[in-house]
Design a protein around this motif. Sequence first.
Motif, mmCIF file in Angstrom:
data_model
loop_
_atom_site.group_PDB
_atom_site.id
_atom_site.type_symbol
_atom_site.label_atom_id
_atom_site.label_comp_id
_atom_site.label_asym_id
_atom_site.label_seq_id
_atom_site.Cartn_x
_atom_site.Cartn_y
_atom_site.Cartn_z
ATOM 1 N N ASN A 118 0.839 -1.191 0.000
ATOM 2 C CA ASN A 118 0.000 0.000 0.000
ATOM 3 C C ASN A 118 0.882 1.252 0.000
ATOM 4 O O ASN A 118 1.719 1.411 0.888
ATOM 5 C CB ASN A 118 -0.881 -0.029 1.265
ATOM 6 C CG ASN A 118 -1.917 1.067 1.300
ATOM 7 O OD1 ASN A 118 -1.678 2.171 0.798
ATOM 8 N ND2 ASN A 118 -3.049 0.797 1.894
ATOM 9 N N PRO A 119 0.700 2.142 -0.983
ATOM 10 C CA PRO A 119 1.530 3.364 -1.024
ATOM 11 C C PRO A 119 1.483 4.165 0.282
ATOM 12 O O PRO A 119 2.405 4.911 0.595
ATOM 13 C CB PRO A 119 0.915 4.173 -2.173
ATOM 14 C CG PRO A 119 0.221 3.158 -3.029
ATOM 15 C CD PRO A 119 -0.248 2.076 -2.096
ATOM 16 N N LYS A 120 0.418 3.971 1.077
ATOM 17 C CA LYS A 120 0.298 4.691 2.361
ATOM 18 C C LYS A 120 1.465 4.394 3.298
ATOM 19 O O LYS A 120 1.823 5.218 4.131
ATOM 20 C CB LYS A 120 -1.001 4.286 3.066
ATOM 21 C CG LYS A 120 -2.129 5.288 2.877
ATOM 22 C CD LYS A 120 -3.312 4.950 3.767
ATOM 23 C CE LYS A 120 -4.449 5.941 3.483
ATOM 24 N NZ LYS A 120 -5.714 5.527 4.016
ATOM 25 N N VAL A 121 2.039 3.170 3.194
ATOM 26 C CA VAL A 121 3.124 2.827 4.124
ATOM 27 C C VAL A 121 4.500 3.115 3.530
ATOM 28 O O VAL A 121 5.522 2.832 4.141
ATOM 29 C CB VAL A 121 3.052 1.342 4.581
ATOM 30 C CG1 VAL A 121 1.776 1.073 5.329
ATOM 31 C CG2 VAL A 121 3.211 0.385 3.409
ATOM 32 N N MET A 122 4.522 3.684 2.311
ATOM 33 C CA MET A 122 5.800 3.907 1.641
ATOM 34 C C MET A 122 6.404 5.280 1.892
ATOM 35 O O MET A 122 7.596 5.478 1.730
ATOM 36 C CB MET A 122 5.639 3.717 0.116
ATOM 37 C CG MET A 122 5.376 2.286 -0.310
ATOM 38 S SD MET A 122 6.577 1.111 0.338
ATOM 39 C CE MET A 122 8.107 1.769 -0.289
ATOM 40 N N GLY A 123 5.600 6.234 2.265
ATOM 41 C CA GLY A 123 6.115 7.596 2.422
ATOM 42 C C GLY A 123 6.656 7.860 3.806
ATOM 43 O O GLY A 123 6.796 6.963 4.630
ATOM 44 N N VAL A 124 6.957 9.113 4.045
ATOM 45 C CA VAL A 124 7.395 9.555 5.377
ATOM 46 C C VAL A 124 6.186 10.132 6.086
ATOM 47 O O VAL A 124 5.420 10.894 5.508
ATOM 48 C CB VAL A 124 8.497 10.632 5.240
ATOM 49 C CG1 VAL A 124 8.680 11.403 6.535
ATOM 50 C CG2 VAL A 124 9.804 9.985 4.804
ATOM 51 N N ASN A 125 5.997 9.737 7.330
ATOM 52 C CA ASN A 125 4.882 10.282 8.113
ATOM 53 C C ASN A 125 5.446 10.897 9.389
ATOM 54 O O ASN A 125 5.695 10.207 10.370
ATOM 55 C CB ASN A 125 3.867 9.183 8.451
ATOM 56 C CG ASN A 125 2.635 9.748 9.132
ATOM 57 O OD1 ASN A 125 2.587 10.926 9.491
ATOM 58 N ND2 ASN A 125 1.632 8.927 9.317
ATOM 59 N N ILE A 126 5.665 12.209 9.358
ATOM 60 C CA ILE A 126 6.289 12.873 10.504
ATOM 61 C C ILE A 126 5.371 12.840 11.728
ATOM 62 O O ILE A 126 5.810 13.008 12.859
ATOM 63 C CB ILE A 126 6.732 14.315 10.125
ATOM 64 C CG1 ILE A 126 7.769 14.859 11.118
ATOM 65 C CG2 ILE A 126 5.544 15.243 9.996
ATOM 66 C CD1 ILE A 126 9.079 14.107 11.129
#
Length: 469
Positions: free
Chosen positions: A288-296
């Motif tokens: 899922n692309p949701k878990v691929m980015g940075v989440n500050i």
Amino acid sequence: MAVEKKPVKITETILRDAHQSLIATRMTTEQMLPIVDKMDKVGYHSVECWGGATFDASLRFLKEDPWERLRKLKDGFKNTKLQMLFRGQNILGYRHYADDVVEYFVQKSIANGIDIIRIFDCLNDIRNLQTAVKAANKEKGHAQVALSYTLGEAYTLDYWKDMAKKIEDMGADSICIKDMAGLLVPAAATELVTALKESTKLPIQLHTHYTSGVASMTYMKAVEAGCDIIDTAMSPLSMGTSQPATEVMAKSFEGTEFDPKFDQNLLAEIADYFKPMREEWLASGLLNPKVMGVNIKTLLYQVPGGMLSNLVSQLKEMNAEDKFDEVLEEVPRVRKDYGEPPLVTPSSQIVGTQAVLNVVTGERYKMCTKESKALVGGEYGQTVLPISEEVRKKVIGDKEPITCRPADLIENELDKLEKEMAQYKQQDEDVLTYALFPQVAIDFFKYREAQQTNIDASVANTENKTYPV
């Protein structure tokens, strides 16, 4: 104290934590085996390939015997140590088990091919680590104790130094800073590693996740401060809620006194093997692309990567995906109410699920899971801070919480478990599979029998066929 400048050692996580964090632990043994030979030539300190959620996922979703996976990996890795993640008295399950089950699981893990057992407790309750550490010592395995790293008023440098001393006294062979949510920022890593190096002679390993975007910088500062080993993942399953990329970290230290001297061409070949799989997982929605980015926001809510993906799927099942941000905001409130435990399996699932229920039902603690009641009732051990009295009443009423080591209340259970599953037993390890996940194990045992019957039938058909001469 002067830091000894020496090459950093690297543990590769693509066969365990990387796919657990990004694709819900769905990599199959068949997908792993063809690349083992090349991975074995890299010169890793170890390859983490077992434990954590791999055991449950193998049985439940992949219909694979996790013990068989371990044996096959051991056959393939001739030069590299194999490592697993072990949840202290919870082993790989979600409740506390009797000491005889913990001891037998450690014995069988090492007998089947594990060299290094990373043992942690979700509350950092040292009492829950003792049995596993002693068992690993007895079996001549390497017992690494992991500090579940978190932030909060109780978690001072003195707290971590005190923990490190106790772990050394307990008989551990090394210490891991287990930063499951990516909360350790670079400057804090320098401070923490320096402090631990002052309080223990044991090697220090650092495990973190890229969730908050700071992980590679954190590794750089930790290594400069004396950290001996870092956990990384091959680039196709790195970053996001996984670990920093192996190739990048090896390249970053190239030409310095910390250079692990990895062959970048070999690493590129290994990455090329996993790239098409990554594309398939993306196309199927498993990645899922949701878990691929940075989440500050991770630094605000302290939610580990695996927990983020769990929350997404829980809310999806309840048709409440729009409540995701609300649940994220509720997580630290529940954690505070529950005595500020680190968020790692199973405390992360307990706190996360409770946050979901609090938001979806519209009333805090109106509905509580049995695991929530167990945590508040002391069945997982002691939290660093006391649990809110008001919340305790809501969750367990007037029931008296337990204060002893939870496993002291559990009688030896191996013999009983053996009797319960005797009809399905094909190998000694089956009793441990059943101990951890009784219903899932029985479903798997039945599936295994059916598969064997089908194979036997097709062999018999082939043998009975007569062919014209």
